[in-house]
Design an enzyme around this catalytic site. Structure first.
Site, PDB file in Angstrom:
ATOM      1  N   ASP A  91     -14.472 -11.436  11.782  1.00  0.00           N
ATOM      2  CA  ASP A  91     -13.405 -10.839  10.972  1.00  0.00           C
ATOM      3  C   ASP A  91     -13.544  -9.313  10.924  1.00  0.00           C
ATOM      4  O   ASP A  91     -13.265  -8.682   9.920  1.00  0.00           O
ATOM      5  CB  ASP A  91     -13.407 -11.419   9.544  1.00  0.00           C
ATOM      6  CG  ASP A  91     -12.210 -10.936   8.724  1.00  0.00           C
ATOM      7  OD1 ASP A  91     -11.163 -10.653   9.314  1.00  0.00           O
ATOM      8  OD2 ASP A  91     -12.347 -10.821   7.479  1.00  0.00           O
ATOM      9  N   ARG A 142       0.789  -1.230   0.000  1.00  0.00           N
ATOM     10  CA  ARG A 142       0.000   0.000   0.000  1.00  0.00           C
ATOM     11  C   ARG A 142       0.821   1.281   0.000  1.00  0.00           C
ATOM     12  O   ARG A 142       0.269   2.340  -0.245  1.00  0.00           O
ATOM     13  CB  ARG A 142      -0.999  -0.019   1.163  1.00  0.00           C
ATOM     14  CG  ARG A 142      -2.210  -0.883   0.824  1.00  0.00           C
ATOM     15  CD  ARG A 142      -3.302  -0.765   1.848  1.00  0.00           C
ATOM     16  NE  ARG A 142      -2.909  -1.355   3.097  1.00  0.00           N
ATOM     17  CZ  ARG A 142      -2.866  -2.660   3.337  1.00  0.00           C
ATOM     18  NH1 ARG A 142      -3.209  -3.520   2.392  1.00  0.00           N
ATOM     19  NH2 ARG A 142      -2.483  -3.121   4.501  1.00  0.00           N
ATOM     20  N   LYS A 162     -14.476  -1.377   9.826  1.00  0.00           N
ATOM     21  CA  LYS A 162     -14.968  -2.498   9.019  1.00  0.00           C
ATOM     22  C   LYS A 162     -16.307  -3.019   9.540  1.00  0.00           C
ATOM     23  O   LYS A 162     -17.133  -3.515   8.771  1.00  0.00           O
ATOM     24  CB  LYS A 162     -13.914  -3.613   9.038  1.00  0.00           C
ATOM     25  CG  LYS A 162     -14.183  -4.732   8.076  1.00  0.00           C
ATOM     26  CD  LYS A 162     -13.081  -5.798   8.109  1.00  0.00           C
ATOM     27  CE  LYS A 162     -13.435  -6.914   7.133  1.00  0.00           C
ATOM     28  NZ  LYS A 162     -12.529  -8.071   7.243  1.00  0.00           N
ATOM     29  N   GLY A 191      -1.492 -11.450   8.754  1.00  0.00           N
ATOM     30  CA  GLY A 191      -1.409 -12.895   8.992  1.00  0.00           C
ATOM     31  C   GLY A 191      -2.521 -13.439   9.872  1.00  0.00           C
ATOM     32  O   GLY A 191      -2.551 -14.620  10.178  1.00  0.00           O
ATOM     33  N   TRP A 212      -9.499  -1.131   3.462  1.00  0.00           N
ATOM     34  CA  TRP A 212      -8.207  -0.450   3.614  1.00  0.00           C
ATOM     35  C   TRP A 212      -8.158   0.840   2.805  1.00  0.00           C
ATOM     36  O   TRP A 212      -7.173   1.569   2.875  1.00  0.00           O
ATOM     37  CB  TRP A 212      -7.077  -1.378   3.143  1.00  0.00           C
ATOM     38  CG  TRP A 212      -7.296  -1.872   1.734  1.00  0.00           C
ATOM     39  CD1 TRP A 212      -7.925  -3.029   1.371  1.00  0.00           C
ATOM     40  CD2 TRP A 212      -6.925  -1.215   0.516  1.00  0.00           C
ATOM     41  NE1 TRP A 212      -7.976  -3.127  -0.001  1.00  0.00           N
ATOM     42  CE2 TRP A 212      -7.364  -2.036  -0.550  1.00  0.00           C
ATOM     43  CE3 TRP A 212      -6.265  -0.025   0.214  1.00  0.00           C
ATOM     44  CZ2 TRP A 212      -7.165  -1.694  -1.894  1.00  0.00           C
ATOM     45  CZ3 TRP A 212      -6.075   0.312  -1.122  1.00  0.00           C
ATOM     46  CH2 TRP A 212      -6.524  -0.528  -2.151  1.00  0.00           C
TER      47      TRP A 212
HETATM   48 CA    CA Z   1      -9.137  -9.888   8.670  1.00  0.00          CA
END
Ligand code: CA
Length: 714
Positions: A333, A144, A360, A210, A421
């Site tokens: 998530d 990015r 998110k 990760g 993002w």
């Molecule tokens: Ca994630």
């Protein structure tokens, strides 16, 4: 004073400092590259001709004070020059512009420098990431962005290195592996770096991804001149038997149960990081837990600090100062790593210095920057997992069924998130914040047979579920659409929103010219909007997905806009995506080469003859090991990996095994999966893909005459 005279004045000042004490007879050496000093970084907003950091300045507001390109002149904005990249993958990187040079990072963590006057490439750097590392990267082989400081350009690499490059030559000045080298091949250390480093007070700050695999999240600071580690802050506690690094970890451990550390716990720091000189704090967000499904991570359902949180550290020492957990007991998530910014805004009649994150999880958060006190939490997209946020406790009011402990739940926002993002912008002129928002659903279907794996995702839910879930539940809606949304920064209230785009839209740039400039994602356009009204004023066909955030700078008195483009477009198996750096100016007249006509190959799978059991076993293995890159149903996911339903490898198990088990394409990022797939598993995966390809073929209209698929070249 105009912007131009301001920057000339600064250049003269720098020159006089450089020359102080020198004899006038000595001819001055060419100015060193990227002489970004601590002072220039703190005062970046007074040098609007430059773009010295990922999001433009320490406030990370992505606001350009240049105004030659404005609501009146935008009509004549055109391409000034462009440069092709040597990759067919998604581009997410924002360029830097420093003293006449553009620096940009691309897929596979490569870095390029261009003379911004001529567009000539000055150097390129390839960190030579091993191709098979791609199997340790969750969501595209992207990078990015970069950081710059005192003649060096910094990049994090997919395989976990933080590298300092000589800004003049692109040669490595130092390279530091950001995690324990002895554990590089340990499957519990599947780290990768995609975020842009940040520089603060002589340190380079970076975290690693990760959390979908099995890692313990951290953020760390390294000496900018030597690469030596200065401090490290883990985001979740390790094995209590090893003792805790600090009080913050000791406290966090009381919110976990079971053997969470065996899979690392998650909480990775993979995007937002904001240094605030006025509080001396470093703010960053942390990601989801590992596995996603909390039942398999902490069956008692504790809060699991500091997952899905916004954390403030003392930037000098890395010591914990405060945190706010956006999603306690995350099981969805719901990373809290989305871009953040600081701003001075009025709340309830009072000027406040705040930290902002459209998260998110679908809520827009405003926190007091010094104390972390929650000032606002408002949904900005469709949210069905929580009824709101209790402003007294700061906790979301969770809908119990959303935890999908007993049965599946059609989650909104889905795991694609209400916001990703894609960088936000804020205009002090309009007083609005601009956010790439998403309205997305994803069915959370528990994986009843979950066992941790050293290869592929560790999610604890069925990642191949959407197709079958929506077939079985026809009243439930899926979908994934994106917008650019303008919001009141104090309240999160929506002021305007663009038309619907397929999938996510790109990072935003706001300007003093009254514009917001943003990529339309897979709709393959760069667009400019009136920042006040949202009216679209300009667009440019980018020939490929446009997701990376644009920047603006001034050179020789002229304003430019630069952006990287590249990413999956509808079409199928390796449709060319024309990854490029595009640079725009008023009256730019350059045309892109015409698009080469591309027709995806027809769906032509062999007949499906395998038993239902074999196909079901293949489906399970596919969901675990293949869906991360190739999509839930054989189609590529958010990036540019091959659509397996179209691969000629389906015609031969031997050829399929060469790739899947022997790793003959590992240099291109397709690692061998022999560690987890036996030959019969590989056969089952192939049979599963053949079965879904036949289903798709039966549903598809007859294809037009096909041309040969273009070969990938990354
Ligand atoms: Ca994630």
């Amino acid at each position: 004073m105009t912007n131009r005279t301001q920057s000339l004045g600064l250049a003269a000042l720098l020159l006089s400092v450089t020359l102080a004490g020198c004899k006038p007879a000595v001819s001055p050496a060419p100015p060193p590259a990227a002489q970004v000093t601590a002072d220039r970084l703190v005062k970046a907003e007074s040098e609007p001709s430059q773009w010295m950091t990922y999001n433009g300045s320490y406030s990370e507001q992505r606001f350009s004070r240049l105004k030659a390109i404005n609501t009146d002149t935008i009509k004549s904005l055109g391409l000034a020059w462009f440069a092709d990249y040597d990759t067919n993958l998604q581009q997410a990187g924002a360029p830097l512009f420093i003293d006449g040079v553009l620096y940009v990072s691309t897929a596979w963590s490569k870095v390029y420098a261009y003379d911004a006057r001529s567009g000539k490439q000055l150097w390129q750097y390839d960190p030579k990431v091993p191709g098979e590392w791609a199997a340790k990267v969750c969501c595209g082989l992207v990078n990015r962005g970069l950081a710059a400081f005192e003649g060096k350009i910094y990049v994090g690499t997919l395989d976990g290195r933080l590298v300092a490059l000589d800004a003049a030559t692109g040669k490595e000045a130092w390279s530091t592996l950001t995690f324990d080298a002895a554990k590089k091949d340990d499957p519990l250390y599947r780290y990768s770096i995609t975020m842009a480093p940040r520089v603060a007070k002589g340190k380079v700050i970076i975290g690693a991804s990760g959390g979908e695999f099995s890692v313990r999240g951290w953020i760390a600071a390294f000496d900018a001149s030597t690469g030596k580690e200065a401090w490290r802050f883990h985001t979740v506690p390790g094995n209590p038997a090893d003792g805790f690094e600090n009080e913050a970890m000791k406290k966090a451990a009381t919110t976990w149960s079971g053997d969470w550390w065996k899979l690392g716990g998650g909480g990775t720091v993979w995007d937002a990081a904001v240094y605030d000189p006025s509080t001396n704090l470093l703010y960053f967000g942390t990601g989801n837990g590992t596995p996603w499904n909390q039942t398999y991570r902490d069956p008692k359902g504790g809060d699991n600090l500091y997952l899905a949180s916004i954390i403030a550290l003392n930037v000098d020492t890395g010591e914990y100062v405060w945190h706010y957990q956006t999603t306690p007991a995350d099981t969805w998530d719901y990373d809290s790593v989305s871009p953040m910014m600081t701003a001075d805004i009025e709340i309830d009649g009072q000027k406040r210095h705040v930290l902002i994150q459209p998260c998110k999880n679908g809520f827009y958060y405003v926190l007091d920057a010094a104390s972390g006190k929650l000032l606002n939490a408002t949904p900005f997209t469709t949210v069905n997992w929580a009824k709101g946020v209790d402003m007294k406790t700061g906790r979301p009011i969770v809908v119990p069924a959303a935890r999908y402990e007993k049965s599946a739940f059609n989650l909104r926002p889905g795991v694609q998130g209400g916001h990703g993002w894609h960088a936000n912008a804020y205009s002090p002129d309009t007083g609005l914040i601009y956010v790439a928002t998403q309205d997305a659903a994803f069915p959370m279907v528990p994986d009843a047979k979950f066992t941790p794996s050293t290869v592929g995702y560790n999610l604890g839910l069925d990642f191949t579920a959407p197709a079958t879930y929506y077939q079985k539940n026809p009243k439930e809606q899926g979908g994934f659409v994106g917008y650019l949304q303008a919001m009141d920064p104090a309240t999160g209230k929506q002021l305007w929103r663009t038309k619907e785009n397929q999938g996510p839209t790109g990072g935003a740039l706001a300007t003093a010219g009254g514009l917001v400039i943003q990529g339309a994602g897979s709709d393959s356009e760069l667009r400019a909007y009136d920042a006040k009204s949202g009216q679209q004023l300009w667009s440019f066909a980018t020939q490929t997905a446009s997701l990376a955030p644009p920047i603006s700078y001034e050179l020789d008195g002229k304003q430019y806009v630069a952006v990287s483009v590249g990413g999956a477009v509808p079409g199928g198996y390796y449709a060319p995506n024309y990854s490029r750096l595009l640079v725009f100016a008023l009256d730019g007249k350059v045309a892109l080469p015409p698009v080469v006509a591309y027709t995806p190959p027809p769906l032509d799978p062999p007949a499906s003859t395998a038993s239902a059991d074999v196909i079901a076993a293949g489906h399970e293995a596919y969901g675990k090991y293949c869906a991360a890159c190739h999509g839930q149903n054989g189609q590529t996911r958010g990036s540019t990996f091959p659509n397996l339903m179209l691969t000629p490898l389906l015609k031969s198990q031997a050829d399929f095994d060469q790739v899947v088990l022997k790793g003959v394409r590992s240099a291109r990022g397709m690692a061998s999966f022999a560690a987890v797939l036996k030959p019969e598993d590989s056969a089952a995966v192939r049979e599963y893909v053949i079965s879904i390809a036949n289903e798709a073929k039966a549903k598809a209209p007859p294809p037009p005459p096909a041309s040969a698929p273009k070969q990938a070249h990354e």
